[in-house]
Enzyme design. Structure first.
Site, PDB file in Angstrom:
ATOM      1  N   SER A 267       3.954  -0.583   0.354  1.00  0.00           N
ATOM      2  CA  SER A 267       5.397  -0.856   0.406  1.00  0.00           C
ATOM      3  C   SER A 267       5.625  -2.293   0.848  1.00  0.00           C
ATOM      4  O   SER A 267       6.529  -2.973   0.363  1.00  0.00           O
ATOM      5  CB  SER A 267       6.087   0.099   1.380  1.00  0.00           C
ATOM      6  OG  SER A 267       5.907   1.423   0.981  1.00  0.00           O
TER       7      SER A 267
ATOM      8  N   HIS B  34       2.114   6.271  -3.317  1.00  0.00           N
ATOM      9  CA  HIS B  34       2.525   7.485  -2.599  1.00  0.00           C
ATOM     10  C   HIS B  34       2.625   8.669  -3.568  1.00  0.00           C
ATOM     11  O   HIS B  34       2.164   9.773  -3.274  1.00  0.00           O
ATOM     12  CB  HIS B  34       3.917   7.286  -1.981  1.00  0.00           C
ATOM     13  CG  HIS B  34       4.022   6.256  -0.911  1.00  0.00           C
ATOM     14  ND1 HIS B  34       4.946   5.231  -0.955  1.00  0.00           N
ATOM     15  CD2 HIS B  34       3.342   6.088   0.254  1.00  0.00           C
ATOM     16  CE1 HIS B  34       4.837   4.489   0.135  1.00  0.00           C
ATOM     17  NE2 HIS B  34       3.861   4.977   0.875  1.00  0.00           N
TER      18      HIS B  34
ATOM     19  N   ARG C  78      -6.355   3.573   1.590  1.00  0.00           N
ATOM     20  CA  ARG C  78      -6.587   2.562   0.546  1.00  0.00           C
ATOM     21  C   ARG C  78      -7.859   1.773   0.800  1.00  0.00           C
ATOM     22  O   ARG C  78      -8.661   1.571  -0.072  1.00  0.00           O
ATOM     23  CB  ARG C  78      -5.411   1.582   0.479  1.00  0.00           C
ATOM     24  CG  ARG C  78      -4.261   2.094  -0.306  1.00  0.00           C
ATOM     25  CD  ARG C  78      -3.014   1.404   0.091  1.00  0.00           C
ATOM     26  NE  ARG C  78      -2.713   1.686   1.482  1.00  0.00           N
ATOM     27  CZ  ARG C  78      -1.626   1.315   2.105  1.00  0.00           C
ATOM     28  NH1 ARG C  78      -0.734   0.598   1.483  1.00  0.00           N
ATOM     29  NH2 ARG C  78      -1.425   1.633   3.362  1.00  0.00           N
TER      30      ARG C  78
HETATM   31  P1  ADP Z   1       3.351   4.428   7.400  1.00  0.00           P
HETATM   32  O1  ADP Z   1       4.336   3.420   7.910  1.00  0.00           O
HETATM   33  O2  ADP Z   1       3.398   5.736   8.133  1.00  0.00           O
HETATM   34  O3  ADP Z   1       1.949   3.935   7.197  1.00  0.00           O
HETATM   35  P2  ADP Z   1       3.678   4.284   4.524  1.00  0.00           P
HETATM   36  O4  ADP Z   1       4.883   4.696   3.752  1.00  0.00           O
HETATM   37  O5  ADP Z   1       3.303   2.859   4.506  1.00  0.00           O
HETATM   38  O6  ADP Z   1       3.940   4.826   5.976  1.00  0.00           O
HETATM   39  O7  ADP Z   1       2.426   5.120   4.033  1.00  0.00           O
HETATM   40  C1  ADP Z   1       2.398   6.526   4.122  1.00  0.00           C
HETATM   41  C2  ADP Z   1       0.988   7.003   3.792  1.00  0.00           C
HETATM   42  O8  ADP Z   1       0.713   6.722   2.429  1.00  0.00           O
HETATM   43  C3  ADP Z   1      -0.117   6.323   4.590  1.00  0.00           C
HETATM   44  O9  ADP Z   1      -1.128   7.270   4.860  1.00  0.00           O
HETATM   45  C4  ADP Z   1      -0.629   5.259   3.660  1.00  0.00           C
HETATM   46  O10 ADP Z   1      -1.985   4.929   3.916  1.00  0.00           O
HETATM   47  C5  ADP Z   1      -0.487   5.982   2.327  1.00  0.00           C
HETATM   48  N1  ADP Z   1      -0.376   5.063   1.205  1.00  0.00           N
HETATM   49  C6  ADP Z   1       0.490   4.054   1.050  1.00  0.00           C
HETATM   50  N2  ADP Z   1       0.280   3.396  -0.124  1.00  0.00           N
HETATM   51  C7  ADP Z   1      -0.768   4.033  -0.725  1.00  0.00           C
HETATM   52  C8  ADP Z   1      -1.496   3.828  -1.929  1.00  0.00           C
HETATM   53  N3  ADP Z   1      -1.218   2.823  -2.757  1.00  0.00           N
HETATM   54  N4  ADP Z   1      -2.524   4.677  -2.207  1.00  0.00           N
HETATM   55  C9  ADP Z   1      -2.829   5.669  -1.340  1.00  0.00           C
HETATM   56  N5  ADP Z   1      -2.190   5.907  -0.178  1.00  0.00           N
HETATM   57  C10 ADP Z   1      -1.182   5.103   0.131  1.00  0.00           C
END
Ligand code: ADP
Length: 183
Positions: free
Chosen positions: A140, A29, A102
């Site tokens: 996460s 993130h 991703r």
């Molecule tokens: P949600 O439950 O809305 O998907 P997340 O916290 O899991 O929330 O993810 C928020 C955003 O960050 C999403 O667009 C997700 O694809 C992106 N994201 C999460 N981990 C990564 C990562 N390692 N690299 C790039 N983007 C990521």
């Protein structure tokens, strides 16, 4: 607040909103936020309050971890929101929703969400940023799974998050024992 054109105001410049669960925040993130700051003047990290997802960390805990990480980065605003994202965005001065991608598996969900948000608010675009090679495997969910089983997640999440995960799962900070098959 003085506005020039949609989403741009003289005080804040170009603003992007990065919504998500951030349960907890990872360097995946953070990498997206840092790269977005090269394009935008401000990034709002917006933590979605969605109890249906049964988060590990409360909204307050998640806010605290994200705020702690960005405490010296005034270009990052940390907030939480309930309900529809488009309604929340309308209350801010953000011009785009920022999301990370991703793998192709992310694409379908993100494509549907972006299309739905655009149908709810025809002006609202979603900007996708590709993950970095160092974090493509970081989510996460996997962080929580690994941490729950006592695996090391150092370097994938901020130190404060490592500590909070250990507290949540009540893990001692002890050395692993080697299995000896000849015992
Ligand atoms: P949600 O439950 O809305 O998907 P997340 O916290 O899991 O929330 O993810 C928020 C955003 O960050 C999403 O667009 C997700 O694809 C992106 N994201 C999460 N981990 C990564 C990562 N390692 N690299 C790039 N983007 C990521």
């Amino acid at each position: 607040m003085e506005k020039s054109k949609k989403g741009e105001d003289k005080n804040m410049g170009k603003v992007a909103i990065y919504p998500g669960s951030f349960d907890p925040i990872t360097y995946g993130h953070i990498d997206i936020v840092e790269r977005a700051l090269e394009i935008f003047d401000k990034v709002i990290v917006a933590i979605a309050v969605n109890e249906e997802k049964r988060p590990l960390f409360s909204v307050e805990e998640r806010l605290q971890m994200v705020k702690a990480f960005f405490k010296d980065t005034p270009k990052v605003i940390v907030d939480s929101f309930k309900g529809l994202l488009v309604d929340y965005v309308a209350k801010t001065n953000a011009i785009v929703i920022l999301r990370g991608l991703r793998a192709t598996s992310d694409f379908e969900y993100e494509f549907h969400m972006a299309s739905m948000n655009r149908s709810l608010d025809t002006h609202l675009d979603t900007l996708f940023m590709m993950t970095s090679k160092d974090y493509f495997f970081v989510s996460s969910r996997t962080i929580k799974e690994v941490a729950r089983l006592g695996g090391g997640v150092e370097g994938l999440v901020p130190d404060l998050v490592v500590r909070r995960l250990k507290e949540k799962f009540k893990l001692p900070v002890t050395k692993r024992k080697q299995i000896r098959w000849d015992d």
